[in-house]
Design a protein around this motif. Sequence first.
Motif, PDB file in Angstrom:
ATOM      1  N   SER A  26       0.846  -1.192   0.000  1.00  0.00           N
ATOM      2  CA  SER A  26       0.000   0.000   0.000  1.00  0.00           C
ATOM      3  C   SER A  26       0.881   1.241   0.000  1.00  0.00           C
ATOM      4  CB  SER A  26      -0.929   0.020   1.219  1.00  0.00           C
ATOM      5  OG  SER A  26      -0.175   0.152   2.411  1.00  0.00           O
ATOM      6  N   ALA A  27       0.286   2.356  -0.384  1.00  0.00           N
ATOM      7  CA  ALA A  27       0.980   3.648  -0.369  1.00  0.00           C
ATOM      8  C   ALA A  27      -0.044   4.736  -0.099  1.00  0.00           C
ATOM      9  CB  ALA A  27       1.699   3.900  -1.685  1.00  0.00           C
ATOM     10  N   ARG A  47       8.219  -0.979   6.084  1.00  0.00           N
ATOM     11  CA  ARG A  47       7.609   0.330   5.847  1.00  0.00           C
ATOM     12  C   ARG A  47       8.705   1.337   5.499  1.00  0.00           C
ATOM     13  NH1 ARG A  47       2.926   2.679   9.666  1.00  0.00           N
ATOM     14  NH2 ARG A  47       1.747   1.391   8.179  1.00  0.00           N
ATOM     15  N   PHE A  48       8.395   2.232   4.533  1.00  0.00           N
ATOM     16  CA  PHE A  48       9.376   3.180   4.032  1.00  0.00           C
ATOM     17  C   PHE A  48       8.697   4.509   3.716  1.00  0.00           C
ATOM     18  CE2 PHE A  48      10.414  -1.149   2.900  1.00  0.00           C
ATOM     19  CZ  PHE A  48      11.717  -1.279   3.348  1.00  0.00           C
ATOM     20  N   ILE A  49       9.530   5.530   3.506  1.00  0.00           N
ATOM     21  CA  ILE A  49       9.061   6.812   3.007  1.00  0.00           C
ATOM     22  C   ILE A  49       9.615   7.002   1.600  1.00  0.00           C
ATOM     23  CG2 ILE A  49       9.111   9.319   3.300  1.00  0.00           C
ATOM     24  CD1 ILE A  49       7.484   7.969   5.443  1.00  0.00           C
ATOM     25  N   LEU A  50       8.737   7.311   0.665  1.00  0.00           N
ATOM     26  CA  LEU A  50       9.153   7.678  -0.686  1.00  0.00           C
ATOM     27  C   LEU A  50       9.047   9.187  -0.802  1.00  0.00           C
ATOM     28  CD1 LEU A  50       9.798   7.128  -3.724  1.00  0.00           C
ATOM     29  CD2 LEU A  50       7.310   7.025  -4.074  1.00  0.00           C
ATOM     30  N   THR A  51      10.149   9.830  -1.183  1.00  0.00           N
ATOM     31  CA  THR A  51      10.158  11.281  -1.346  1.00  0.00           C
ATOM     32  C   THR A  51      10.497  11.640  -2.780  1.00  0.00           C
ATOM     33  OG1 THR A  51      10.781  11.687   0.955  1.00  0.00           O
ATOM     34  CG2 THR A  51      11.220  13.451  -0.618  1.00  0.00           C
ATOM     35  N   LEU A  52       9.645  12.471  -3.390  1.00  0.00           N
ATOM     36  CA  LEU A  52       9.920  13.061  -4.696  1.00  0.00           C
ATOM     37  C   LEU A  52      10.236  14.531  -4.459  1.00  0.00           C
ATOM     38  CD1 LEU A  52       7.916  10.572  -5.234  1.00  0.00           C
ATOM     39  CD2 LEU A  52       7.521  11.671  -7.433  1.00  0.00           C
ATOM     40  N   TYR A  53      11.380  14.980  -4.961  1.00  0.00           N
ATOM     41  CA  TYR A  53      11.870  16.316  -4.645  1.00  0.00           C
ATOM     42  C   TYR A  53      11.320  17.317  -5.644  1.00  0.00           C
ATOM     43  CZ  TYR A  53      14.738  13.579  -1.582  1.00  0.00           C
ATOM     44  OH  TYR A  53      15.147  12.698  -0.605  1.00  0.00           O
ATOM     45  N   GLU A  54      10.604  18.300  -5.105  1.00  0.00           N
ATOM     46  CA  GLU A  54       9.974  19.308  -5.936  1.00  0.00           C
ATOM     47  C   GLU A  54      10.928  20.484  -6.153  1.00  0.00           C
ATOM     48  OE1 GLU A  54       7.226  18.567  -7.394  1.00  0.00           O
ATOM     49  OE2 GLU A  54       6.518  16.854  -6.227  1.00  0.00           O
ATOM     50  N   GLY A  96       9.134  12.048 -13.350  1.00  0.00           N
ATOM     51  CA  GLY A  96       9.793  13.281 -13.733  1.00  0.00           C
ATOM     52  C   GLY A  96      10.436  14.052 -12.598  1.00  0.00           C
ATOM     53  N   ARG A  97      10.529  13.462 -11.416  1.00  0.00           N
ATOM     54  CA  ARG A  97      11.122  14.120 -10.255  1.00  0.00           C
ATOM     55  C   ARG A  97      12.266  13.265  -9.707  1.00  0.00           C
ATOM     56  NH1 ARG A  97       8.562  17.878 -11.825  1.00  0.00           N
ATOM     57  NH2 ARG A  97       6.906  19.042 -10.740  1.00  0.00           N
ATOM     58  N   PRO A  98      13.324  13.900  -9.173  1.00  0.00           N
ATOM     59  CA  PRO A  98      14.310  13.132  -8.403  1.00  0.00           C
ATOM     60  C   PRO A  98      13.598  12.465  -7.233  1.00  0.00           C
ATOM     61  CG  PRO A  98      15.083  15.373  -8.817  1.00  0.00           C
ATOM     62  CD  PRO A  98      13.639  15.336  -9.217  1.00  0.00           C
ATOM     63  N   ALA A  99      13.975  11.216  -6.932  1.00  0.00           N
ATOM     64  CA  ALA A  99      13.249  10.464  -5.908  1.00  0.00           C
ATOM     65  C   ALA A  99      14.201   9.586  -5.111  1.00  0.00           C
ATOM     66  CB  ALA A  99      12.164   9.595  -6.556  1.00  0.00           C
ATOM     67  N   CYS A 100      13.872   9.409  -3.826  1.00  0.00           N
ATOM     68  CA  CYS A 100      14.637   8.538  -2.940  1.00  0.00           C
ATOM     69  C   CYS A 100      13.681   7.708  -2.090  1.00  0.00           C
ATOM     70  CB  CYS A 100      15.540   9.337  -2.012  1.00  0.00           C
ATOM     71  SG  CYS A 100      16.945  10.133  -2.800  1.00  0.00           S
ATOM     72  N   LEU A 101      14.117   6.486  -1.796  1.00  0.00           N
ATOM     73  CA  LEU A 101      13.429   5.643  -0.826  1.00  0.00           C
ATOM     74  C   LEU A 101      14.200   5.782   0.491  1.00  0.00           C
ATOM     75  CD1 LEU A 101      11.026   3.627  -0.737  1.00  0.00           C
ATOM     76  CD2 LEU A 101      12.713   1.792  -0.958  1.00  0.00           C
ATOM     77  N   ILE A 102      13.470   6.019   1.570  1.00  0.00           N
ATOM     78  CA  ILE A 102      14.095   6.417   2.834  1.00  0.00           C
ATOM     79  C   ILE A 102      13.592   5.525   3.963  1.00  0.00           C
ATOM     80  CG2 ILE A 102      14.349   8.346   4.459  1.00  0.00           C
ATOM     81  CD1 ILE A 102      13.855  10.220   2.061  1.00  0.00           C
TER      82      ILE A 102
END
Length: 328
Positions: A26-27, A47-54, A96-102
């Motif tokens: 789920s997300a 469980r993780f945080i996905l961040t897309l950098y705006e 289309g955004r830089p992204a990291c799994l955290i």
Amino acid sequence: MAVYTHVPAEALAAFLARFDVGELVSAKGIAEGVENSNYLVDTTGGRFILTLYEKRVAAADLPFFRALTDHLAAKGNPVPRMIADREGEWLHELEGRPACLIEFLPGVSVSHPTPAQAHAAGAALGRMHAGLADFTLERPNSLGVDSWRELLDRCGADLDRIAPGLHFDLAVALDGVLAGWPADYTGAGFPDATDLPRGAIHADLFPDNVLMRGNAVSGLIDFYFACTDTRAYDLAVMHSAWAFGSDGMPAEPAIGRALLEGYQAASRLSSRERSFMPVLAKGACVRFALTRAWDWLNTPADALVTRKDPLAYMRRLAFYDAHPDLFA
């Protein structure tokens, strides 16, 4: 944290397939905050945080943030690290955004901290500063004191759409802050007599960026304003966030005192740093009033984001003006 960019489930599942984290379960988008798009992601592996950098966070700055959190984690500070995929890559592109799994850290952010929680949070900031004493990378503060005049001008008369007279009030406050701000260097390039200790700082350690389990700090998160600046300014930012309610009215006085005492227990302020705390705190109020006002005026209507009231920081500013001996 917020959500500006929508990530379809199929795209997210394909993204996660690069990592050893299991399959997507789920997300859920996270609406709090204003900077990046964030999702709470559950997989069969955890469980993780996905961040897309705006737009406000530059991809070129991400190596600094990663090095900072890795450095702190190695010294035992409770901070989340960016996760590398099977190829050792930690920075990706998604929608289309830089992204990291955290890493996900357990705990909750408190809306109404107790003195005990404020003491623990202040101590955590002090330990963070101590842990960064040998961190050598630098990043300019893109929202530091040198940027506030330009931001005021960019907001311009539109500030009065938020509240009549807001542009004038902020201009007067900014003039006062700049007149008393500690200078780091003279024109000749030598340390000034008012130079204060500098280093890597968080610059945004609000209660929602501190995770608690009871009265213990379990996580310091959201380092995307981290930069090189005056360490006492970091504490001033934190005081302006913790010692007041979300409406900008003062909280129980014991909370602000406990925060300062906690910091002092871990990383003592010098008498010179303490003498500049009033103007640093007022500077924090100007900074957040301006950036909140900019976001208030420019946030897309369809963004899943909670806009924050800039006037709450004008109320904090009035309190600091009325209590010049608060940090004595």
